[in-house]
Scaffold this active site. Structure first.
Site, PDB file in Angstrom:
ATOM      1  CG  ASN A  35      -2.383   3.523  14.252  1.00 58.16           C
ATOM      2  OD1 ASN A  35      -1.932   2.851  15.309  1.00 58.16           O
ATOM      3  ND2 ASN A  35      -2.904   2.528  13.448  1.00 58.16           N
TER       4      ASN A  35
ATOM      5  CB  THR B 148      -8.806  -0.380   5.046  1.00 61.52           C
ATOM      6  OG1 THR B 148      -9.803  -0.888   5.587  1.00 61.52           O
ATOM      7  CG2 THR B 148      -7.730  -1.340   4.660  1.00 61.52           C
ATOM      8  CB  ALA B 149      -4.699   1.421   2.966  1.00 57.48           C
ATOM      9  CB  ALA B 150      -6.402   6.252   6.213  1.00 59.32           C
ATOM     10  N   GLY B 151      -3.653   5.331   7.011  1.00 58.49           N
ATOM     11  CA  GLY B 151      -2.397   5.477   7.587  1.00 58.49           C
ATOM     12  C   GLY B 151      -1.144   5.281   6.839  1.00 58.49           C
ATOM     13  CG  ASP B 152      -0.666   1.343   4.716  1.00 54.94           C
ATOM     14  OD1 ASP B 152      -0.063   1.438   6.061  1.00 54.94           O
ATOM     15  OD2 ASP B 152      -1.448   0.550   4.481  1.00 54.94           O
TER      16      ASP B 152
ATOM     17  CG  ASN C 161      -1.938  -0.921   1.314  1.00 57.14           C
ATOM     18  OD1 ASN C 161      -2.299  -1.690   0.340  1.00 57.14           O
ATOM     19  ND2 ASN C 161      -2.356  -1.221   2.566  1.00 57.14           N
TER      20      ASN C 161
ATOM     21  CG  ASN D 160      -2.942  15.752   8.827  1.00 54.74           C
ATOM     22  OD1 ASN D 160      -2.749  14.633   9.428  1.00 54.74           O
ATOM     23  ND2 ASN D 160      -2.762  16.982   9.592  1.00 54.74           N
TER      24      ASN D 160
HETATM   25  O1  RIB Z   1      -2.759  -0.859   6.324  1.00 55.47           O
HETATM   26  C1  RIB Z   1      -3.664  -1.534   5.679  1.00 55.47           C
HETATM   27  C2  RIB Z   1      -3.452  -3.126   5.476  1.00 55.47           C
HETATM   28  O2  RIB Z   1      -3.415  -3.783   6.639  1.00 55.47           O
HETATM   29  C3  RIB Z   1      -4.330  -3.882   4.667  1.00 55.47           C
HETATM   30  O3  RIB Z   1      -4.083  -3.655   3.107  1.00 55.47           O
HETATM   31  C4  RIB Z   1      -4.082  -5.447   4.790  1.00 55.47           C
HETATM   32  O4  RIB Z   1      -3.283  -5.937   3.803  1.00 55.47           O
HETATM   33  C5  RIB Z   1      -2.971  -5.173   6.231  1.00 55.47           C
HETATM   34  O5  RIB Z   1      -2.156  -5.792   6.228  1.00 55.47           O
END
Ligand code: RIB
Length: 303
Positions: free
Chosen positions: A184, A249-253, A46, A277
């Site tokens: 986080n 999901t993945a907003a932190g990434d 991600n 942000n």
């Molecule tokens: O940060 C989100 C991710 O965490 C998802 O895509 C999932 O694969 C987990 O690893």
């Protein structure tokens, strides 16, 4: 804007199974889902995708199995313009994440590590090219891999950014002096025992993280409150940008990738926090992990 930056991401690559339901079941409860789908994910992949969508040159370092999911995930990285030559294909099973999404876009995730836990630390270090300017890591691979690549990057003068997901009490003392350490809220609690609810807690947690990691900057991701920045002297807060939450999901990434890239470009950590942000607020407004990553025009179009 970021096209001349060469980045490497050492981290996990997962197939995500996303199941949506009005609420997450309690123990022993059955809930009828409203939707499901598969998506490309893994914290490492991600973040690599977020960097690539923002325009950087990206090399992914990790491991999948030579199975259907592994082949699909590598193909997808390449489709996104990511150099996947650092991804080994000899794991026993490709990583899988089961993501339960409730009606408000909040998630619960179970990860089967599979090949991600089988990365060889020496091979991972060797895959970092000498002209790399930015290394991004997370905690979804083994502690040995994370420690080895981070220490190598620090010694080589590469800007090194550690995203502390998923939550675990990682031995930060084994890799001292990274550029940015960014957990986080739940990761901060796992690393310090402090839930960063208010300003005093954020400061206390940041001080502990700085002491343990000796990172130059501690940036806490505080969800809808935005993020905090601690440089060893001062604590500052940067508000989140407004958005309608569809899937966190993945907003932190996405936040970490944008934070890291803007810091490499401008050398200005405050600008980097604001850019993180902005990118994170766009990612939460879309469904999926890597599908939710914004382009550079979308990020800089936000005011
Ligand atoms: O940060 C989100 C991710 O965490 C998802 O895509 C999932 O694969 C987990 O690893």
């Amino acid at each position: 804007m970021y096209k001349n930056i060469k980045a490497a991401v050492a981290g996990s690559i997962n197939m995500d199974l996303i199941l949506k339901a009005p609420h997450i079941p309690e123990c022993g409860e059955n809930v009828v889902g409203s939707d499901y789908g598969y998506a490309n994910g893994g914290k490492g992949a991600n973040q690599a995708t977020a960097l690539a969508k923002l325009g950087a040159k990206v090399k992914m370092i990790g491991k999948v199995a030579d199975d259907a999911n592994g082949r699909k995930l590598v193909e997808n990285l390449e489709k996104n313009g990511i150099d996947a030559s650092g991804v080994a294909k000899d794991g026993t099973q490709t990583g899988l994440a089961a993501i339960l999404l409730d009606g408000e876009g909040r998630n619960r995730i179970i990860v089967y590590e599979g090949a991600n836990a089988q990365i060889n630390p020496k091979e991972a270090v060797e895959a970092i090219d000498a002209d790399t300017q930015l290394l991004l890591v997370q905690f979804e691979t083994s502690e040995d891999v994370v420690t080895a690549v981070v220490n190598h990057a620090i010694e080589s003068g590469i800007t090194t950014v550690i995203d502390c997901g998923p939550a675990k009490n990682f031995a930060l003392e084994k890799m001292q002096g990274a550029t940015i350490l960014s957990p986080n809220e739940s990761e901060t609690k796992a690393l310090t025992g402090i839930d960063p609810k208010n300003e005093a807690d954020v400061l206390q947690a940041s001080v502990i993280l700085k002491e343990r990691s000796k990172a130059e900057f501690i940036v806490l991701k505080l969800g809808e409150r935005g993020c905090s920045l601690y440089d060893g002297k001062e604590l500052k807060f940067f508000s989140a940008f407004e958005s309608k939450v569809v899937d966190t999901t993945a907003a932190g990434d996405c936040f970490t990738a944008a934070l890291a890239l803007e810091y490499v470009r401008s050398g200005n950590i405050e600008k980097a926090c604001i850019t993180g942000n902005k990118a994170g607020s766009i990612a939460v407004s879309r469904l999926g992990a890597e599908n939710s990553m914004p382009t550079v025009d979308e990020v800089f179009g936000l005011n």
